[in-house]
Write an enzyme that holds these catalytic residues in place. Structure first.
Site, PDB file in Angstrom:
ATOM      1  N   ARG A 295       2.071  -5.548  -7.746  1.00  0.00           N
ATOM      2  CA  ARG A 295       2.268  -4.099  -7.851  1.00  0.00           C
ATOM      3  C   ARG A 295       0.960  -3.357  -8.076  1.00  0.00           C
ATOM      4  NH1 ARG A 295       8.264  -3.302 -10.667  1.00  0.00           N
ATOM      5  NH2 ARG A 295       9.293  -4.337  -8.933  1.00  0.00           N
ATOM      6  N   TYR A 466       7.799  -1.617  -0.192  1.00  0.00           N
ATOM      7  CA  TYR A 466       7.737  -3.033  -0.620  1.00  0.00           C
ATOM      8  C   TYR A 466       7.263  -3.204  -2.058  1.00  0.00           C
ATOM      9  CZ  TYR A 466       2.862  -3.206   1.394  1.00  0.00           C
ATOM     10  OH  TYR A 466       1.553  -3.015   1.730  1.00  0.00           O
ATOM     11  N   GLU A 467       7.457  -4.405  -2.558  1.00  0.00           N
ATOM     12  CA  GLU A 467       7.211  -4.698  -3.990  1.00  0.00           C
ATOM     13  C   GLU A 467       8.037  -3.808  -4.908  1.00  0.00           C
ATOM     14  OE1 GLU A 467       5.829  -7.282  -4.843  1.00  0.00           O
ATOM     15  OE2 GLU A 467       4.859  -7.786  -2.953  1.00  0.00           O
ATOM     16  N   GLY A 468       9.253  -3.523  -4.502  1.00  0.00           N
ATOM     17  CA  GLY A 468      10.116  -2.626  -5.283  1.00  0.00           C
ATOM     18  C   GLY A 468       9.924  -1.207  -4.791  1.00  0.00           C
ATOM     19  N   GLN A 473      10.730   1.612  -9.013  1.00  0.00           N
ATOM     20  CA  GLN A 473       9.641   1.705 -10.003  1.00  0.00           C
ATOM     21  C   GLN A 473       9.993   2.752 -11.068  1.00  0.00           C
ATOM     22  OE1 GLN A 473       7.072  -0.416  -9.725  1.00  0.00           O
ATOM     23  NE2 GLN A 473       7.733  -1.138  -7.718  1.00  0.00           N
TER      24      GLN A 473
END
Lengths: 602, 602
Positions: A295, A466-468, A473
């Site tokens: 992140r 992506y990555e959440g 978040q």
């Protein structure tokens, strides 16, 4: 179209002068030897050279030719393999890995700077090594000694690249729905499992950059409970030690809006022999190691892509003349003869504005037009503050790892926990929207491929997902990290921020009072309203995005107060962006507070 | 991927119930016969059928195959020519042209609805007929009788398509810099000119949709003064009446971010024989006729593209389940077996959020997640209010043309003058940003081409640039149309808006008080500060964008008050979007006022 050029003076000012990284690092025994400012400058300079000369020039072909799939094999765009081979042989992937694993033991903040530049230069190419450090940490902390003996050094140095195989067709944001299965292999002396299932959205699942690829895969053991607690982590390489190929197939790559230089793979596992990494049922836990680093890296992509867009727009605005700027007569230059420099045009058919020119036929540089200055200065404000936040986060990661004082470690942990989702969401959001604003500086030519600005808009869009996703978040920040302890950790972070502001300057005083205002809102309104008896379960969800944005504004204000108070920041380079921050960015803070107050009262 | 489907009930509610179009039209002798609501509904239904069945299905190929250039000829994407031939033969381009020119004499508001739908269905295809009506008006009002005899009916009916050739490589927003030359042709019985120069960004400069193309070209006569006053307008067709081809060549088409279905041409004129249209030196004037219609149409593109994006995201959010929504237990459905419907996944690797699921393995529809509802409801708020503003503008255009009362005409003219730039800028901005928000609803799949949502993001971006960049619209609104008369016209418009709000309902009362607040700000702060002795010449330029945005918010608030006060608007369909407007859109108004106040005090 100019390729991106790293600006080591700009980034060095943030890391060394504003954040005084050497002081922080000197307190960490493992890194103290590498805390010398001259060493940091020297490494940054070498990194900048590599990024600018080797990686940046490949960006255009990465977009236009892209990664190509044929019968299960993926050919990367021209030059990608050579650049990657040079990259790992020069030791760049191992920059912050431990020396005992083959790494260089340099600070994570240097790696942060490197990845920001790489992303700016060539987002697609950078996806390949982007997950490497997380995979290294994951293997280092969770794999068995036997596994480590075979894989750790290869991944630490980047000789082999790695993937994170999480998403499945029906399980995206919701990994608890994963169905990939791992069944013990009968009579396997290594105690391996047969892994079967399909994973999608696997960046770099297949490519020709390295001779082997290490897949880290979430799957379920037989009799595992349903949901996330039933997930275990497995490792399966493309090739085993004896050279045989594993039963892992890249079925296809996705056609995407951008990021064509990075193959997004559908990976099928057909009873592939795989080792377990860590404890059964602790797969998500083992992957968390990768997530925080990932992140931060995505946040750095945001900062880098925005810098790349700004560089293009800034250069264009200094070359191209169009229309008279208000009060610009003194600076105007007649535009009479043939175009002196073959510059392409900005578009639009703005007859109205032309009319107001009257009989004057001179034109000013685009950078002299207020509407364009707003765009340029606002992006500069985001980029510079973003660097303060991101590099500081990287420093705190090293503090967590290496500091001897648990209280200091706890403080660092608090920073990383709370700030990382803000960095990821707000700066990837700004990368896309800011790149689009920079495109506007080019007028019609921004929409044309030639100048490369529209590629940044297309490439950057994925980082909001992506990555959440950025919405996740926000939920993470508010629902998981702020409300459960009644805002305690957040209040402590806000106190830390205040304490780090210098005394006596007006900018810092203003930021301190805004921090107090936010702390008061959280304490007196947000927490009580959401935790009141009978409060609707969904109440905080409605304002999570506003909460994250308000926090981002505060962090930026803090970053700018820190920059402004640094000797050397009294030049137009920094003052223009500082004023740009207060004028064009900060007003959103009040709006977000008002939106939250309205939601709480609904 | 679903193709766009026009929703005649939604648009009809705005045009017939909210705006009561038949009442306005009944007062216009030329249109009174066509003011019957049933007729309007019937035409809209037919239009919807054509758009949904013929034009929408071609959108994907338009993007993926695109317009192809080869040796000066442009082949349009598959099906484009057949669809266009069916379009003009059915009389759609002639919808609002005068019956005496071969048109159908229907209200401009119907044409507005048609073009909104066409843009939503297939932005690229719609670029072709998009300039037709403006060209028709231009020829009708400025060309000689001889020219009209040959060209007017062909353009009025759409048998031939038309272009606007304005931009040159060095002259984009700044047309005063045009260099294309027109020299009298020796001994030409028709008094024509030899036209020479290069024009760029010419939409539909070459194609195979129609048998002829009519170019309207800005150029300079010999001895014309420099700047915009030296520009005259010329007409040159691809083919003359005797079948010979003119000396006009399409040199290439641009590679663009999107809108691949519309060829953006570089056109070279090599002493092409051309007729003058209107007076020498009055070229811009003649083109103004085209500009207002064109800007309304671009605003309608914004509304339409946003509707197209919303439709996709809305449908996806009702099919795809992912994660538990807060308080959603009652509605959740177990996700156990294979995906029931082959739905593709949303992306992201959000381990955090998964953890918070605990041991629950059910999932809710995406539409039940507050973060996604915000996105969907906010876009709905923009679309519906956008229709009120855009259709009303179209009605006012007919009032200008056909009303017998000069005072009413003046009021209509004021509306169109002030509202058109707001509609163009704010709604094209929202089309891009809102389409990107809708993309987010798809998670990772939004970034993949398959679902078609990323195409809307790419296509819509250009509308923020062409027909005058959005920044130029803001300058037009504030610098040309508001400040010169001390805000007088704007104040009159605000009064008109107030007067049209119903009495006695709370929503209208709120909007009326916000209108008063804005009027007060303009009168007491904005105008005095910018017109004070010694005020910096660039002061209003710094806040033009904020001024336009604040005006857009007010117009939307007015539109929503009108909708909310309409019988039939008490359903969830309208109430959800109405609340969405006040919660997620309106708060920007205060922020813009604060930004302007800050700029004025700087």
């Amino acid at each position: 179209m100019n390729a991106f050029q790293p600006n080591a003076a700009d980034t060095g000012f943030i890391l060394l002068d504003v954040l005084r990284a050497p002081e922080t690092l000197a307190a960490l025994p493992a890194l103290a030897d590498n805390a010398d400012p001259d060493l940091i400058r020297q490494v940054a300079e070498e990194a900048g050279k590599f990024v600018g000369e080797v990686v940046a020039p490949l960006n255009r072909d990465g977009d236009e030719i892209g990664a190509q799939w044929k019968a299960g094999a993926v050919t990367m765009p021209p030059g990608f393999r050579d650049a990657y081979q040079a990259f790992w042989q020069a030791g760049w992937p191992a920059l912050s890995s431990a020396p005992e694993d083959g790494g260089q033991g340099l600070p994570a903040a240097l790696e942060a700077m490197l990845y920001e530049w790489l992303s700016a230069a060539n987002h697609g190419w950078t996806m390949a090594p982007g997950l490497l450090h997380g995979a290294y940490e994951c293997i280092k902390h969770h794999a068995s000694d036997a596994l480590k003996a075979h894989f750790l050094a290869k991944v630490a140095t980047g000789e082999w690249l790695a993937t994170m195989c999480l998403t499945e067709p029906h399980a995206g944001s919701d990994l608890g729905l994963c169905r990939t299965k791992a069944v013990p292999l009968a009579n396997d002396p290594e105690g391996r499992y047969a892994l079967s299932g399909t994973k999608i959205f696997i960046s770099g699942g297949e490519h020709d950059l390295t001779d082997n690829i290490v897949h880290l895969v979430l799957a379920r053991l037989p009799d595992a409970p349903p949901g996330p607690k039933g997930l275990s982590l497995f490792l399966v390489p493309k090739f085993y030690a004896d050279g045989t190929r594993s039963a892992v197939v890249c079925e296809r790559i996705e056609e995407k809006m951008g990021l064509h230089g990075s193959p997004t793979c559908v990976m099928r596992f057909d009873e592939a022999a795989a080792w377990i990494v860590g404890e059964p049922g602790k797969g998500l836990n083992a992957m968390f190691v990768m997530m925080n680093a990932a992140r931060l890296h995505v946040g750095l992509q945001g900062v880098g892509l925005l810098e790349a867009a700004w560089q293009k727009a800034d250069a264009y605005s200094k070359e191209r003349r169009q229309m008279r700027a208000p009060g610009g007569a003194a600076k105007a230059t007649p535009v009479g003869g043939p175009p002196p420099d073959g510059q392409a045009p900005s578009g639009g058919n703005a007859l109205h504005a032309v009319k107001s020119m009257g009989a004057s036929f001179q034109a000013d540089l685009i950078e002299q037009h207020p509407a364009m200055r707003r765009i340029l200065d606002a992006q500069r404000a985001w980029i510079d503050a973003g660097r303060v936040i991101a590099y500081r986060t990287a420093l705190e990661l090293d503090v967590i790892k290496h500091h001897s004082d648990p209280a200091r470690q706890a403080r660092a942990n608090r920073w990383c926990t709370l700030v990382t989702p803000v960095l990821k969401a707000a700066w990837t959001d700004q990368a896309f929207h800011g790149a689009s604003a920079c495109l506007q500086v080019f007028g019609g030519h921004g929409f044309v491929r030639e100048w490369g600005i529209e590629q940044i808009v297309r490439d950057s869009r994925v980082a909001m997902i992506y990555e959440g996703t950025n919405e996740i978040q926000a939920i993470d920040l508010l629902l998981r990290k702020t409300l459960p302890d009644g805002g305690g950790a957040l209040q402590a972070l806000l106190k830390d921020l205040s304490a780090e502001l210098p005394d006596g300057d007006a900018g810092s005083a203003r930021v301190r009072s805004e921090i107090d205002r936010f702390a008061h809102f959280v304490r007196e309104q947000l927490v009580p309203a959401t935790q009141a008896d009978g409060a609707a379960a969904d109440l905080p969800h409605w304002l999570a995005d506003d909460f994250l944005r308000a926090t981002a504004m505060l962090l930026m204000a803090w970053g700018w107060a820190r920059i402004a108070a640094t000797p050397g920041a009294d030049t137009p380079r920094w003052q223009t962006a500082y004023q740009g921050f207060w004028r064009w960015v900060w007003p959103e803070f009040d709006m977000r507070l008002a939106m939250m107050a309205q939601t709480l009262s609904t």
